[in-house]
Design a protein around this motif. Structure first.
Motif, PDB file in Angstrom:
ATOM      1  N   TYR A  55       0.808  -1.213   0.000  1.00 49.18           N
ATOM      2  CA  TYR A  55       0.000   0.000   0.000  1.00 49.18           C
ATOM      3  C   TYR A  55       0.847   1.271   0.000  1.00 49.18           C
ATOM      4  CZ  TYR A  55      -4.037  -2.931   0.648  1.00 49.18           C
ATOM      5  OH  TYR A  55      -5.025  -3.867   0.459  1.00 49.18           O
ATOM      6  N   ILE A  61      -3.799   1.875  -4.214  1.00 43.14           N
ATOM      7  CA  ILE A  61      -4.878   2.597  -3.537  1.00 43.14           C
ATOM      8  C   ILE A  61      -5.540   3.448  -4.606  1.00 43.14           C
ATOM      9  CG2 ILE A  61      -5.465   4.293  -1.775  1.00 43.14           C
ATOM     10  CD1 ILE A  61      -3.081   3.328  -0.159  1.00 43.14           C
ATOM     11  N   ASP A  66     -10.640   4.432  -0.535  1.00 49.86           N
ATOM     12  CA  ASP A  66      -9.793   3.257  -0.275  1.00 49.86           C
ATOM     13  C   ASP A  66      -8.724   3.589   0.763  1.00 49.86           C
ATOM     14  OD1 ASP A  66     -11.194   1.793  -2.156  1.00 49.86           O
ATOM     15  OD2 ASP A  66      -9.652   1.978  -3.709  1.00 49.86           O
ATOM     16  N   TYR A  70      -8.655   1.791   4.376  1.00 46.50           N
ATOM     17  CA  TYR A  70      -7.464   1.018   4.744  1.00 46.50           C
ATOM     18  C   TYR A  70      -6.874   1.558   6.046  1.00 46.50           C
ATOM     19  CZ  TYR A  70      -2.966  -1.289   4.601  1.00 46.50           C
ATOM     20  OH  TYR A  70      -1.858  -2.036   4.929  1.00 46.50           O
TER      21      TYR A  70
END
Length: 83
Positions: A55, A61, A66, A70
């Motif tokens: 990530y 992403i 998102d 996350y």
């Protein structure tokens, strides 16, 4: 404990923006990779979390939402380990 609004406000503060459409694509924010990593580091420091390596790339992403989701999952996971 941080809530969703805390995360959104903090990220907006970093971006010096007021993003209202949480589904906006990250590519539409015109972030370069260095700015993105600086943002991730600031999020990690603020909330005491660590993003997984996967990530740490804009490729993984896709939307602002998102990123928020996350971040919240990481915060909640951290809190579950403490309890």
């Amino acid at each position: 404990m941080f809530c969703r609004e805390d995360v959104i406000t903090f990220i907006n503060d970093i971006l010096k923006n007021e993003i209202e459409n949480l589904n906006i694509e990250m590519s539409e924010l015109n972030l370069d990779s260095i700015t993105f990593i600086q943002m991730i580091v600031a999020i990690e420091n603020k909330f005491g979390i660590e993003f997984e390596d996967d990530y740490l790339s804009l490729d993984n992403i896709s939307s602002f939402n998102d990123l928020v989701e996350y971040t919240i999952r990481l915060i909640e996971g951290k809190n579950e380990k403490i309890e």
